[in-house]
Design an enzyme around this catalytic site. Structure first.
Site, mmCIF file in Angstrom:
data_model
loop_
_atom_site.group_PDB
_atom_site.id
_atom_site.type_symbol
_atom_site.label_atom_id
_atom_site.label_comp_id
_atom_site.label_asym_id
_atom_site.label_seq_id
_atom_site.Cartn_x
_atom_site.Cartn_y
_atom_site.Cartn_z
ATOM 1 N N TYR A 127 0.858 -1.294 0.139
ATOM 2 C CA TYR A 127 0.121 -0.186 0.046
ATOM 3 C C TYR A 127 0.845 1.307 -0.086
ATOM 4 C CZ TYR A 127 -4.928 -0.286 -0.241
ATOM 5 O OH TYR A 127 -6.317 -0.515 -0.467
ATOM 6 N N GLU A 167 -0.241 4.746 -0.300
ATOM 7 C CA GLU A 167 -1.037 6.000 -0.712
ATOM 8 C C GLU A 167 -0.281 7.286 -0.737
ATOM 9 O OE1 GLU A 167 -4.425 6.271 1.730
ATOM 10 O OE2 GLU A 167 -5.818 4.988 0.590
ATOM 11 N N ASP A 202 -6.744 12.988 -25.518
ATOM 12 C CA ASP A 202 -6.643 11.799 -25.013
ATOM 13 C C ASP A 202 -6.267 10.974 -26.448
ATOM 14 O OD1 ASP A 202 -7.450 9.017 -24.603
ATOM 15 O OD2 ASP A 202 -9.473 9.432 -23.922
ATOM 16 N N THR A 261 -4.050 5.651 -22.284
ATOM 17 C CA THR A 261 -3.852 4.362 -21.624
ATOM 18 C C THR A 261 -2.459 3.608 -21.873
ATOM 19 O OG1 THR A 261 -4.832 3.251 -23.695
ATOM 20 C CG2 THR A 261 -6.225 3.542 -21.806
ATOM 21 N N LYS A 286 -2.835 -0.909 -25.947
ATOM 22 C CA LYS A 286 -3.269 -0.337 -26.958
ATOM 23 C C LYS A 286 -1.858 -0.358 -27.771
ATOM 24 C CE LYS A 286 -7.392 1.642 -25.453
ATOM 25 N NZ LYS A 286 -8.196 2.603 -25.197
ATOM 26 N N ARG A 327 -2.367 -3.046 -18.762
ATOM 27 C CA ARG A 327 -3.651 -2.469 -18.617
ATOM 28 C C ARG A 327 -3.787 -1.332 -17.799
ATOM 29 N NH1 ARG A 327 -6.947 -5.052 -21.922
ATOM 30 N NH2 ARG A 327 -8.162 -3.198 -21.819
HETATM 31 C C1 PLP Z 1 -9.508 2.973 -24.393
HETATM 32 C C2 PLP Z 1 -9.929 4.277 -24.287
HETATM 33 C C3 PLP Z 1 -10.201 4.680 -23.034
HETATM 34 C C4 PLP Z 1 -10.477 4.019 -21.816
HETATM 35 O O1 PLP Z 1 -9.485 3.366 -21.415
HETATM 36 P P1 PLP Z 1 -9.763 2.030 -20.384
HETATM 37 O O2 PLP Z 1 -8.615 1.475 -19.723
HETATM 38 O O3 PLP Z 1 -10.725 1.140 -21.177
HETATM 39 O O4 PLP Z 1 -10.836 2.542 -19.261
HETATM 40 C C5 PLP Z 1 -10.280 6.163 -22.960
HETATM 41 N N1 PLP Z 1 -10.147 7.193 -24.053
HETATM 42 C C6 PLP Z 1 -9.900 6.695 -25.091
HETATM 43 C C7 PLP Z 1 -9.680 7.462 -26.332
HETATM 44 C C8 PLP Z 1 -9.612 5.075 -25.367
HETATM 45 O O5 PLP Z 1 -9.701 4.378 -26.588
#
Ligand code: PLP
Length: 432
Positions: free
Chosen positions: A53, A55, A199, A225, A228, A234
């Site tokens: 932990y 925090e 994003d 993220t 991808k 993840r």
């Molecule tokens: C995949 C994705 C997310 C969310 O990611 P998670 O880890 O699945 O919650 C947010 N924004 C975009 C553009 C994404 O492609």
């Protein structure tokens, strides 16, 4: 890597893990948000860091015994900053969705306006979908692609921003095959004194390798993220500038540092203890991403996507916007007289994994839409190149053009088994 202990203690789960490994090995994973993390990344997620932990932040924890955890998290932070050219990085978000919640929480108040891409045109659920916290908590103003070429028209976005005056101009997509014009989005945000937020979840690997514009310099805040194209565990990270921006959410009369606002929103604003085992895996993934080999991999993803798109179109299929500049594409199934779901399910039966997806101006519903979304990150991780993409394109098109053609299906099954035999996945991992 083995799962001996799981096998002893929990044979039921061990058996399912075997099956999942084989499914990944024996199929063509073409869901554009999926990829194959390296054995080193996967090892990191299974370490003793899961027990700790911690925090707070490195050097400012609420728990003792965080000496080595601090060093691990600092490595992840420094590597993320170097990789993306960022002034500040927070590596604690659990996932992309929580990271987006944390960014909005840092920058704006409930009810404030945000300009974001329409989900049906390629935006993400957390970019204002009415069923998601984002659409419930904030007033999202959606922009989309234009009807004429299915690309985002930046002058339309600008006019919408000038009219609506949102507090955040958000760009980034999950099902858009074209490049995002980050500098133009940043300029629009500047013109209306809004935060520029990108994003880059799907394309961050491409951004690192120069295969797509990197918005870190032009934007106030960037989230990605770590799965991808990036090919890490993840999870997600948030990067931002360190400058002062006026902010009235917590301290009505003070100037606050953007980096401090983001950190405060992640912890204690939204999360408790960070997932330090996943943070260790992020650090490992960032180190991998610094190599020339990785940059070459990213460029190959884009070349492969172009080759696949060209072949699908050669075979007579229509792709949304007529092709791709990135790692993904969308097949419009309308003229094939099938739904995206029927097509994707048939392909999955044959070992080709894609997902059904809305296309711009879709007349069908999200659970049975007209499109199939597919991409090349995972196949490229297996070492496939343009020649293999042509074979895959032929195999996919033959199935989709006639869902009842069992000869075509047999051929496609054969192509899948030949390719997966030749391009082995995780040759050194045995679960069985
Ligand atoms: C995949 C994705 C997310 C969310 O990611 P998670 O880890 O699945 O919650 C947010 N924004 C975009 C553009 C994404 O492609």
């Amino acid at each position: 890597m083995s799962i001996e202990n799981i096998r002893k203690q929990d044979p039921e789960i061990a058996e399912l893990l075997d099956k999942e490994l084989n499914r990944q090995r024996e199929g063509l994973v073409m869901i554009p948000s999926e990829n194959f993390a390296s054995p080193a990344v996967m090892e990191a997620t299974g370490t003793v860091c899961t027990n700790k932990y911690a925090e707070g932040y490195p050097g400012k924890r609420y728990y003792t015994g965080a000496k080595y955890i601090d060093m691990i998290e600092n490595l992840a932070i420094e590597r993320a900053k170097e990789l993306f050219g960022a002034e500040h990085a927070n590596v604690q978000p659990h996932s992309g969705s929580s990271a987006n919640m944390e960014v909005y929480g840092a920058l704006i108040n409930t009810g404030d306006k945000v300009l974001g891409m329409n989900l049906a045109h390629g935006g993400h659920l957390t970019h204002g979908s009415p069923v998601n916290f984002s659409g419930k908590r904030y007033e999202f103003i959606p922009y989309g692609v234009s009807k004429k070429d299915e690309k985002v028209d930046m002058e339309e976005v600008r006019q919408l921003a000038l009219k609506e005056r949102p507090k955040i101009v958000l760009c980034g997509t999950t099902a858009y095959p074209r490049k995002v014009e980050f500098e133009k989005f940043a300029a629009i945000a500047k013109e209306i004194d809004a935060y520029a937020f990108a994003d880059i979840s799907h394309i961050s690997g491409l951004c690192i390798a120069g295969a797509h514009e990197n918005p870190v310099a032009s934007h106030d805040v960037v989230m990605t993220t770590t799965t991808k194209t990036l090919r890490g565990p993840r999870s997600a990270i948030i990067m931002c500038k360190k400058e002062d921006r006026y902010h009235d959410l917590y301290h009505p009369d003070s100037k606050k540092d953007l980096a401090g606002m983001i950190d405060f929103s992640v912890f204690p604003g939204m999360q408790g203890g960070p997932l330090e085992h996943v943070i260790a895996a992020k650090a490992v993934a960032f180190k991998e991403a610094m190599t020339d080999e990785y940059k070459e991999y990213q460029r190959q993803i884009v070349k492969n996507a172009k080759a696949l798109a060209d072949e699908l179109m050669n075979q007579g299929l229509r792709l949304v916007s007529g092709g791709t500049d990135t790692h993904l594409m969308l097949i419009d199934c309308t003229d094939l007289n099938i739904t995206g779901k029927e097509g994707a399910n048939k392909l999955a039966d044959l070992g080709i994994y894609t997902n059904f997806n809305m296309i711009p101006f879709d007349t069908r519903t999200p659970f049975n839409p007209s499109g199939i979304r597919l991409g090349t990150p995972a196949l490229t991780s297996r070492g496939m190149k343009e020649g293999e993409m042509k074979k895959v394109g032929v195999a996919i098109a033959a199935v989709l053009k006639d869902l009842d053609n069992t000869d075509a299906q047999e051929n496609t099954r054969k192509t899948v088994s030949e390719l997966t035999e030749e391009f082995k996945l995780y040759p050194d991992i045995t679960y069985a």
